[in-house]
Motif scaffolding. Structure first.
Motif, PDB file in Angstrom:
ATOM      1  N   GLU A  83      29.259  46.879   7.625  1.00 13.68           N
ATOM      2  CA  GLU A  83      30.020  47.590   8.662  1.00 13.68           C
ATOM      3  C   GLU A  83      30.153  49.074   8.352  1.00 13.68           C
ATOM      4  O   GLU A  83      30.293  49.896   9.258  1.00 13.68           O
ATOM      5  CB  GLU A  83      31.408  46.951   8.858  1.00 13.68           C
ATOM      6  CG  GLU A  83      32.230  46.797   7.608  1.00 13.68           C
ATOM      7  CD  GLU A  83      32.039  45.438   6.940  1.00 13.68           C
ATOM      8  OE1 GLU A  83      33.048  44.868   6.506  1.00 13.68           O
ATOM      9  OE2 GLU A  83      30.894  44.964   6.844  1.00 13.68           O
ATOM     10  N   HIS A  84      30.072  49.438   7.078  1.00  9.81           N
ATOM     11  CA  HIS A  84      30.084  50.850   6.714  1.00  9.81           C
ATOM     12  C   HIS A  84      28.856  51.570   7.263  1.00  9.81           C
ATOM     13  O   HIS A  84      28.951  52.697   7.772  1.00  9.81           O
ATOM     14  CB  HIS A  84      30.106  51.011   5.189  1.00  9.81           C
ATOM     15  CG  HIS A  84      31.459  50.795   4.589  1.00  9.81           C
ATOM     16  ND1 HIS A  84      31.658  50.636   3.246  1.00  9.81           N
ATOM     17  CD2 HIS A  84      32.692  50.721   5.151  1.00  9.81           C
ATOM     18  CE1 HIS A  84      32.946  50.473   3.007  1.00  9.81           C
ATOM     19  NE2 HIS A  84      33.585  50.512   4.150  1.00  9.81           N
ATOM     20  N   PHE A  85      27.726  50.920   7.157  1.00  8.55           N
ATOM     21  CA  PHE A  85      26.488  51.537   7.640  1.00  8.55           C
ATOM     22  C   PHE A  85      26.491  51.634   9.164  1.00  8.55           C
ATOM     23  O   PHE A  85      25.967  52.599   9.729  1.00  8.55           O
ATOM     24  CB  PHE A  85      25.277  50.742   7.151  1.00  8.55           C
ATOM     25  CG  PHE A  85      25.126  50.751   5.659  1.00  8.55           C
ATOM     26  CD1 PHE A  85      24.979  51.938   4.962  1.00  8.55           C
ATOM     27  CD2 PHE A  85      25.149  49.569   4.932  1.00  8.55           C
ATOM     28  CE1 PHE A  85      24.836  51.960   3.580  1.00  8.55           C
ATOM     29  CE2 PHE A  85      25.007  49.568   3.550  1.00  8.55           C
ATOM     30  CZ  PHE A  85      24.858  50.773   2.873  1.00  8.55           C
ATOM     31  N   VAL A  86      27.076  50.644   9.826  1.00  6.78           N
ATOM     32  CA  VAL A  86      27.191  50.686  11.291  1.00  6.78           C
ATOM     33  C   VAL A  86      28.075  51.856  11.708  1.00  6.78           C
ATOM     34  O   VAL A  86      27.744  52.613  12.638  1.00  6.78           O
ATOM     35  CB  VAL A  86      27.766  49.358  11.832  1.00  6.78           C
ATOM     36  CG1 VAL A  86      28.051  49.473  13.335  1.00  6.78           C
ATOM     37  CG2 VAL A  86      26.811  48.201  11.559  1.00  6.78           C
ATOM     38  N   TYR A  87      29.196  52.039  11.018  1.00  4.39           N
ATOM     39  CA  TYR A  87      30.110  53.133  11.335  1.00  4.39           C
ATOM     40  C   TYR A  87      29.440  54.484  11.056  1.00  4.39           C
ATOM     41  O   TYR A  87      29.582  55.436  11.827  1.00  4.39           O
ATOM     42  CB  TYR A  87      31.395  53.001  10.525  1.00  4.39           C
ATOM     43  CG  TYR A  87      32.486  53.961  10.952  1.00  4.39           C
ATOM     44  CD1 TYR A  87      33.329  53.661  12.021  1.00  4.39           C
ATOM     45  CD2 TYR A  87      32.655  55.189  10.315  1.00  4.39           C
ATOM     46  CE1 TYR A  87      34.314  54.546  12.432  1.00  4.39           C
ATOM     47  CE2 TYR A  87      33.632  56.080  10.718  1.00  4.39           C
ATOM     48  CZ  TYR A  87      34.461  55.753  11.777  1.00  4.39           C
ATOM     49  OH  TYR A  87      35.428  56.635  12.191  1.00  4.39           O
ATOM     50  N   PHE A  88      28.708  54.562   9.953  1.00  5.80           N
ATOM     51  CA  PHE A  88      27.985  55.791   9.603  1.00  5.80           C
ATOM     52  C   PHE A  88      26.992  56.157  10.710  1.00  5.80           C
ATOM     53  O   PHE A  88      26.893  57.319  11.112  1.00  5.80           O
ATOM     54  CB  PHE A  88      27.263  55.573   8.274  1.00  5.80           C
ATOM     55  CG  PHE A  88      26.406  56.722   7.827  1.00  5.80           C
ATOM     56  CD1 PHE A  88      26.967  57.928   7.425  1.00  5.80           C
ATOM     57  CD2 PHE A  88      25.021  56.600   7.795  1.00  5.80           C
ATOM     58  CE1 PHE A  88      26.179  58.999   7.011  1.00  5.80           C
ATOM     59  CE2 PHE A  88      24.221  57.656   7.373  1.00  5.80           C
ATOM     60  CZ  PHE A  88      24.803  58.859   6.988  1.00  5.80           C
ATOM     61  N   LYS A  89      26.289  55.155  11.221  1.00  8.19           N
ATOM     62  CA  LYS A  89      25.273  55.388  12.257  1.00  8.19           C
ATOM     63  C   LYS A  89      25.905  55.701  13.619  1.00  8.19           C
ATOM     64  O   LYS A  89      25.470  56.628  14.312  1.00  8.19           O
ATOM     65  CB  LYS A  89      24.369  54.150  12.388  1.00  8.19           C
ATOM     66  CG  LYS A  89      23.302  54.262  13.472  1.00  8.19           C
ATOM     67  CD  LYS A  89      22.563  52.945  13.657  1.00  8.19           C
ATOM     68  CE  LYS A  89      23.486  51.892  14.266  1.00  8.19           C
ATOM     69  NZ  LYS A  89      22.777  50.619  14.580  1.00  8.19           N
ATOM     70  N   ASP A  90      26.932  54.934  13.999  1.00 10.67           N
ATOM     71  CA  ASP A  90      27.476  55.025  15.352  1.00 10.67           C
ATOM     72  C   ASP A  90      28.538  56.113  15.528  1.00 10.67           C
ATOM     73  O   ASP A  90      28.710  56.639  16.640  1.00 10.67           O
ATOM     74  CB  ASP A  90      28.087  53.682  15.769  1.00 10.67           C
ATOM     75  CG  ASP A  90      27.044  52.589  15.941  1.00 10.67           C
ATOM     76  OD1 ASP A  90      25.846  52.940  16.000  1.00 10.67           O
ATOM     77  OD2 ASP A  90      27.425  51.409  16.001  1.00 10.67           O
ATOM     78  N   LYS A  91      29.258  56.444  14.472  1.00  9.01           N
ATOM     79  CA  LYS A  91      30.374  57.391  14.589  1.00  9.01           C
ATOM     80  C   LYS A  91      30.157  58.679  13.806  1.00  9.01           C
ATOM     81  O   LYS A  91      30.342  59.782  14.329  1.00  9.01           O
ATOM     82  CB  LYS A  91      31.678  56.718  14.114  1.00  9.01           C
ATOM     83  CG  LYS A  91      32.064  55.478  14.879  1.00  9.01           C
ATOM     84  CD  LYS A  91      32.401  55.789  16.331  1.00  9.01           C
ATOM     85  CE  LYS A  91      32.886  54.529  17.057  1.00  9.01           C
ATOM     86  NZ  LYS A  91      33.201  54.800  18.485  1.00  9.01           N
ATOM     87  N   VAL A  92      29.776  58.532  12.533  1.00 17.40           N
ATOM     88  CA  VAL A  92      29.708  59.701  11.655  1.00 17.40           C
ATOM     89  C   VAL A  92      28.532  60.603  12.021  1.00 17.40           C
ATOM     90  O   VAL A  92      28.693  61.815  12.183  1.00 17.40           O
ATOM     91  CB  VAL A  92      29.624  59.269  10.175  1.00 17.40           C
ATOM     92  CG1 VAL A  92      29.475  60.478   9.268  1.00 17.40           C
ATOM     93  CG2 VAL A  92      30.874  58.468   9.788  1.00 17.40           C
ATOM     94  N   LEU A  93      27.343  60.033  12.125  1.00 18.24           N
ATOM     95  CA  LEU A  93      26.159  60.853  12.403  1.00 18.24           C
ATOM     96  C   LEU A  93      26.227  61.560  13.766  1.00 18.24           C
ATOM     97  O   LEU A  93      25.880  62.746  13.850  1.00 18.24           O
ATOM     98  CB  LEU A  93      24.892  60.009  12.276  1.00 18.24           C
ATOM     99  CG  LEU A  93      24.472  59.678  10.837  1.00 18.24           C
ATOM    100  CD1 LEU A  93      23.206  58.834  10.826  1.00 18.24           C
ATOM    101  CD2 LEU A  93      24.255  60.945  10.013  1.00 18.24           C
ATOM    102  N   PRO A  94      26.658  60.894  14.851  1.00 16.59           N
ATOM    103  CA  PRO A  94      26.771  61.619  16.122  1.00 16.59           C
ATOM    104  C   PRO A  94      27.736  62.802  16.031  1.00 16.59           C
ATOM    105  O   PRO A  94      27.461  63.883  16.586  1.00 16.59           O
ATOM    106  CB  PRO A  94      27.289  60.554  17.101  1.00 16.59           C
ATOM    107  CG  PRO A  94      26.801  59.267  16.522  1.00 16.59           C
ATOM    108  CD  PRO A  94      26.890  59.441  15.037  1.00 16.59           C
ATOM    109  N   TYR A  95      28.854  62.611  15.329  1.00 21.50           N
ATOM    110  CA  TYR A  95      29.821  63.701  15.153  1.00 21.50           C
ATOM    111  C   TYR A  95      29.191  64.862  14.381  1.00 21.50           C
ATOM    112  O   TYR A  95      29.279  66.027  14.792  1.00 21.50           O
ATOM    113  CB  TYR A  95      31.057  63.174  14.413  1.00 21.50           C
ATOM    114  CG  TYR A  95      31.909  64.270  13.816  1.00 21.50           C
ATOM    115  CD1 TYR A  95      32.735  65.067  14.614  1.00 21.50           C
ATOM    116  CD2 TYR A  95      31.882  64.518  12.437  1.00 21.50           C
ATOM    117  CE1 TYR A  95      33.495  66.087  14.068  1.00 21.50           C
ATOM    118  CE2 TYR A  95      32.638  65.534  11.880  1.00 21.50           C
ATOM    119  CZ  TYR A  95      33.447  66.317  12.699  1.00 21.50           C
ATOM    120  OH  TYR A  95      34.202  67.328  12.153  1.00 21.50           O
ATOM    121  N   LEU A  96      28.530  64.561  13.262  1.00 19.72           N
ATOM    122  CA  LEU A  96      27.947  65.607  12.427  1.00 19.72           C
ATOM    123  C   LEU A  96      26.767  66.297  13.122  1.00 19.72           C
ATOM    124  O   LEU A  96      26.552  67.497  12.950  1.00 19.72           O
ATOM    125  CB  LEU A  96      27.523  65.020  11.085  1.00 19.72           C
ATOM    126  CG  LEU A  96      28.676  64.558  10.183  1.00 19.72           C
ATOM    127  CD1 LEU A  96      28.135  63.835   8.953  1.00 19.72           C
ATOM    128  CD2 LEU A  96      29.545  65.741   9.762  1.00 19.72           C
TER     129      LEU A  96
END
Length: 271
Positions: A83-96
Motif C-alpha cells: 500500500e505504500h507503493f500504491v500511495y507513492f504512485k497515486d498521491k506522492v508522484l502526481p503532487y511532486l
C-alpha cells in the motif's frame, strides 16, 4: 560453540549501539554468539574478548564490516507493504510532478537491504512518467550499512520466484532473464538506482540537497526510543517541505515528539 560472557556481550552490544544504533537486547545473546562463531574460528580467536580487541584495533574497516554483515537481519521482498507503493504512485508522484518545476526528484531508500525496495521505486517512477521520464532527474539513492547486501543489491540477481509478486508487465518490461531461473533488472532501471554504504548514526548527513521522499521501513525497530527520535529529526532536517516519510507498519512515530504530520499508517509528511 564459543560462550559469550555477560561482560563480552555488553562490550559488543555497547559498541554496536554507539556506532550503528542497533539495540541488542539480552535475549539476542545466543543469536549473536551463533552468528559470530565462525568468525572467531576463522581468525583463531580464543574468546569474544580477543575478538572485541581485534575490532577496536583494526584500521582497515574489515572487522567492523564483517561484524555488521553478521549481526544485521536483512529480510525483505518485492512489494513488501504494497500500500505504500500504491500511495507513492497515486498521491506522492502526481503532487511532486506538479510542484517540481526543475524536474529534479530526490528519493532516498534508507536501509535498502538487497535492493527490492529501490528497484521497485525506480520501476514506479519509470512507469509514472513514461515518455516524460527522459526530462527528469529522478534517480533513487539506496543506502545500507551492510556491504554484503549492498553487493547483492548492486548485482540485482533475483529468482523468478522472488519477482513473481510483481505485476506481469513489470516482469516483462523491467527484467531480463539470465538463465537458471534468475532475472536481473534491465539497465534502464538498474541505472536509476545509486547504491552507497551509509551509517544512519552519522551525526550529520552530508547531502547537499534535501529529499522529497524518504523510505526507511523496518529499520527503526532495531533502535531504542532516543536513537529513533534523533534519526527522525535528521530525516526531517534533510527533507523538503511537503516531502513524505515512509516507515514500516510495525513502527510508529510519537505525534507529541515529531514535527511530521501523520498522513496514514506508517506515512508522515513535513509541512
Amino acid at each position: 560453540m564459543f560462550t559469550i560472557t555477560n561482560k563480552e556481550f555488553k562490550q559488543l552490544a555497547d559498541y554496536i549501539k554507539i556506532n550503528y544504533g542497533i539495540h541488542l537486547k539480552e535475549e539476542k545473546r545466543t543469536l549473536v554468539a551463533g552468528r559470530l562463531h565462525n568468525v572467531l574460528i576463522q581468525n583463531n580467536f580464543k574468546n569474544f574478548s580477543e575478538y572485541y580487541k581485534h575490532i577496536l584495533s583494526d584500521k582497515t574497516g574489515d572487522a567492523t564490516a564483517t561484524l555488521i554483515n553478521k549481526i544485521t537481519t536483512n529480510h525483505t521482498f518485492f512489494m513488501r507493504e504494497a500500500e505504500h507503493f500504491v500511495y507513492f504512485k497515486d498521491k506522492v508522484l502526481p503532487y511532486l510532478k506538479n510542484m517540481l518545476k526543475d524536474k529534479d526528484l530526490r528519493v532516498w531508500s534508507a536501509g535498502c537491504s538487497s535492493g527490492e525496495e529501490p528497484y521497485t521505486l525506480a520501476m514506479i517512477i519509470d512507469e509514472f512518467f513514461g515518455k516524460e521520464k527522459m526530462w527528469w532527474d529522478a534517480k533513487v539513492l539506496a543506502t545500507d550499512i551492510s556491504t554484503k547486501v549492498l553487493e547483492e543489491a548492486t548485482k540485482g540477481v533475483y529468482s523468478n520466484e522472488e519477482i513473481s509478486t510483481l505485476p506481469c508487465n513489470w516482469r516483462l518490461n523491467y527484467f531480463k532473464k539470465i538463465g537458471n531461473g534468475k532475472s536481473v533488472p534491465v539497465d534502464r532501471i538498474r541505472n536509476e538506482v545509486i547504491y552507497r554504504k551509509f551509517n544512519l548514526m552519522d551525526a550529520v548527513f552530508p547531502f547537499k540537497r534535501k529529499f522529497h521522499v524518504i523510505f526507511c521501513r523496518n529499520v527503526m525497530i532495531y533502535f531504542d526510543a532516543q536513537t529513533k527520535r534523533e534519526l527522525v529529526n535528521k530525516f526531517y532536517d534533510s527533507m523538503e517541505y511537503g516531502g513524505y516519510l515512509f516507515i514500516g507498519h510495525s513502527e510508529s512515530l510519537n505525534r507529541q515528539e515529531t514535527r511530521y504530520r501523520y498522513v496514514m499508517p506508517a506515512v508522515y509528511r513535513k509541512e
